[in-house]
Write a protein that holds these residues in place. Structure first.
Motif, PDB file in Angstrom:
ATOM      1  N   GLN A  54       0.834  -1.208   0.000  1.00 48.76           N
ATOM      2  CA  GLN A  54       0.000   0.000   0.000  1.00 48.76           C
ATOM      3  C   GLN A  54       0.865   1.253   0.000  1.00 48.76           C
ATOM      4  O   GLN A  54       0.549   2.249  -0.652  1.00 48.76           O
ATOM      5  N   THR A  57       2.394   1.487  -3.670  1.00 53.26           N
ATOM      6  CA  THR A  57       1.450   1.644  -4.777  1.00 53.26           C
ATOM      7  C   THR A  57       0.350   2.658  -4.486  1.00 53.26           C
ATOM      8  O   THR A  57      -0.281   3.167  -5.414  1.00 53.26           O
ATOM      9  N   SER A  59      -2.474   1.918  -3.092  1.00 51.47           N
ATOM     10  CA  SER A  59      -3.777   1.277  -3.279  1.00 51.47           C
ATOM     11  C   SER A  59      -3.952   0.113  -2.311  1.00 51.47           C
ATOM     12  O   SER A  59      -3.102  -0.792  -2.260  1.00 51.47           O
ATOM     13  N   ALA A  62      -4.544  -3.091  -4.526  1.00 52.11           N
ATOM     14  CA  ALA A  62      -3.331  -3.775  -4.976  1.00 52.11           C
ATOM     15  C   ALA A  62      -2.659  -4.503  -3.820  1.00 52.11           C
ATOM     16  O   ALA A  62      -2.202  -5.643  -3.962  1.00 52.11           O
ATOM     17  N   LEU A 118       2.837  -4.928 -10.935  1.00 54.83           N
ATOM     18  CA  LEU A 118       2.025  -5.761 -10.050  1.00 54.83           C
ATOM     19  C   LEU A 118       2.202  -7.245 -10.349  1.00 54.83           C
ATOM     20  O   LEU A 118       2.220  -8.075  -9.431  1.00 54.83           O
ATOM     21  N   THR A 372      -8.810  -9.598  -0.456  1.00 53.03           N
ATOM     22  CA  THR A 372      -9.054  -9.086  -1.804  1.00 53.03           C
ATOM     23  C   THR A 372     -10.372  -8.315  -1.875  1.00 53.03           C
ATOM     24  O   THR A 372     -10.429  -7.178  -2.354  1.00 53.03           O
ATOM     25  N   GLN A 376     -11.094  -4.158  -2.198  1.00 54.28           N
ATOM     26  CA  GLN A 376     -11.903  -3.551  -3.252  1.00 54.28           C
ATOM     27  C   GLN A 376     -13.054  -2.729  -2.669  1.00 54.28           C
ATOM     28  O   GLN A 376     -13.363  -1.636  -3.161  1.00 54.28           O
TER      29      GLN A 376
END
Length: 430
Positions: A54, A57, A59, A62, A118, A372, A376
């Motif tokens: 995190q 990136t 995110s 990700a 990635l 995951t 999201q």
């Protein structure tokens, strides 16, 4: 009709198996201490990956995806690791495993710090997860050898759950402190180093590992039957998938929540509170002489877990979230302990390490999926939306457990007369 005949003296001696008696088991400390050191990194791995990726990136999606690949890889390979340990011995599996894990973890760290694409992080995450040493199942298998036929097995299951959760109190705090105050890569580097040192120390304790069945010429006797063929094990796998969804959903959602309120350092504290609830409930479970059948205990405990997990998404403050996390943790321990205890009655001794790794792998797979999806949700929906994942995971698993709970009944083992005290095996009679 099956029955168990015991003398009053035997009954009095075994009705209250406790931690003190368990820890006086001969040879226990030779694998407990190095086993604790070797499993500590497991509690740091996912969170260290999330915080590092995190950071590099920006995110959570990700970061959650890379952590998920690690978890899926571990879940897929863990049962084969357990099967190899049953057939060839734990030492033969652990030594190469910890070497590969340390190298893969350091490679993943280097790639993340150098802004690798990635797909490259995914590629490094596969061997990192596949080589996670299955120390917890191996310790449980060693207890099974030491406590064959003893009422202390349920106490040992509780003790191992408490030990696991103590690592999840210390691990997230350590990972968060290292990643936020030292360097974003410090958590994963420390995890790799601890895995290497602790794993090799545990592997060196050959005297307490389960014996490997051999043929007359000294070669390992190959067993073709898998623990997965036992219907009850498949039911337990589903229930442990739901437990994994709680762990994964909490890890991502707590990190996102604490960052949203400007207190990222609270992440490890809140996760530690959650794990502490699990640990305290585990201590209580091991101290109780249960009279309720384990199948029924599992259903009740899991229903309580699903109810508590369903309230997480409503929390709007760190204090309320901490209280709910404590409650959820207290509900997880009875379900985990009872599930591991049921393995003794469902699975033959020669396949128990594999059975334990199926359950551990199920937790990892559920955690990976939850990381995951929760990542999201946090990226695309509102802050705290990731807490919907533990609710959904536990409710689906509870429905499966209720529908298939009859498969958790162990196979009849015939009438026995308990002879003597301590760890002696029951003697069959006509």
């Amino acid at each position: 009709m099956a029955s168990t005949v015991t003398t009053s003296k035997d009954s009095a001696a075994t009705s209250r198996p406790g931690y003190g008696r368990l820890l006086r088991t001969r040879g226990a400390w030779t694998f407990l201490l190095p086993g604790f050191a070797a499993r500590q990194p497991f509690a740091m791995l996912t969170l260290s990956i999330v915080l590092l990726v995190q950071h590099t990136t920006g995110s959570y999606g990700a970061a959650g995806a890379v952590a998920a690949v690690t978890g899926v890889s571990m879940a897929l390979f863990a049962p084969y690791t357990g099967r190899l340990a049953d057939r060839h011995g734990q030492h033969a599996v652990l030594v190469p495993g910890v070497l590969v894990h340390a190298a893969a973890g350091l490679a993943l760290t280097a790639l993340a710090l150098n802004d690798a694409p990635l797909w490259a992080l995914f590629a490094a995450a596969v061997p990192t997860g596949a080589s996670v040493p299955q120390v917890g199942p191996m310790v449980r298998a060693r207890w099974g050898v030491r406590l064959k036929g003893s009422p202390l097995m349920a106490t040992a299951a509780a003790f191992e759950s408490v030990t696991d959760e103590f690592t999840f109190v210390v691990g997230p705090l350590l990972a968060t402190a290292l990643c936020t105050t030292v360097d974003p890569s410090a958590g994963l580097v420390t995890e790799a180093a601890l895995t290497l040192v602790g794993g090799l120390l545990f592997a060196a304790q050959k005297g307490t590992q389960p014996p490997v069945a051999t043929t007359a010429d000294g070669h390992p006797r190959v067993r073709h039957a898998s623990a997965l063929r036992v219907p009850g094990v498949r039911v337990l796998i589903v229930t442990f998938l739901g437990i994994g969804s709680v762990f994964g959903g909490m890890q991502v959602s707590l990190a996102a929540f604490t960052e949203s309120i400007g207190e990222p350092g609270l992440n490890g504290v809140l996760y530690g509170v959650f794990a502490a609830g699990n640990m305290l409930a585990g201590l209580a479970c091991g101290a109780i002489a249960w009279k309720v059948a384990p199948q029924r205990r599992l259903v009740v405990a899991y229903a309580a877990l699903a109810l508590a997990a369903s309230a997480l998404w409503t929390a709007d403050s760190a204090l309320l979230l901490g209280a709910l996390g404590l409650l959820v943790g207290m509900c997880i321990a009875p379900a985990l302990i009872t599930g591991y205890t049921l393995v003794e009655s469902l699975v033959p001794a020669g396949a128990r390490t594999e059975a334990f790794t199926w359950l551990t792998g199920a937790v990892a797979l559920g955690q990976a999926a939850a990381v995951t999806v929760a990542g999201q949700f946090e990226d695309r929906l509102w802050d705290g939306a990731g807490f919907l994942v533990p609710m959904g995971g536990t409710l689906l698993a509870l429905a499966t457990l209720l529908a298939l709970r009859s498969r958790l009944a162990g196979a009849p083992r015939g009438r026995t007369v308990a002879r003597g005290m301590g760890h002696r095996e029951p003697v069959a009679v006509d």
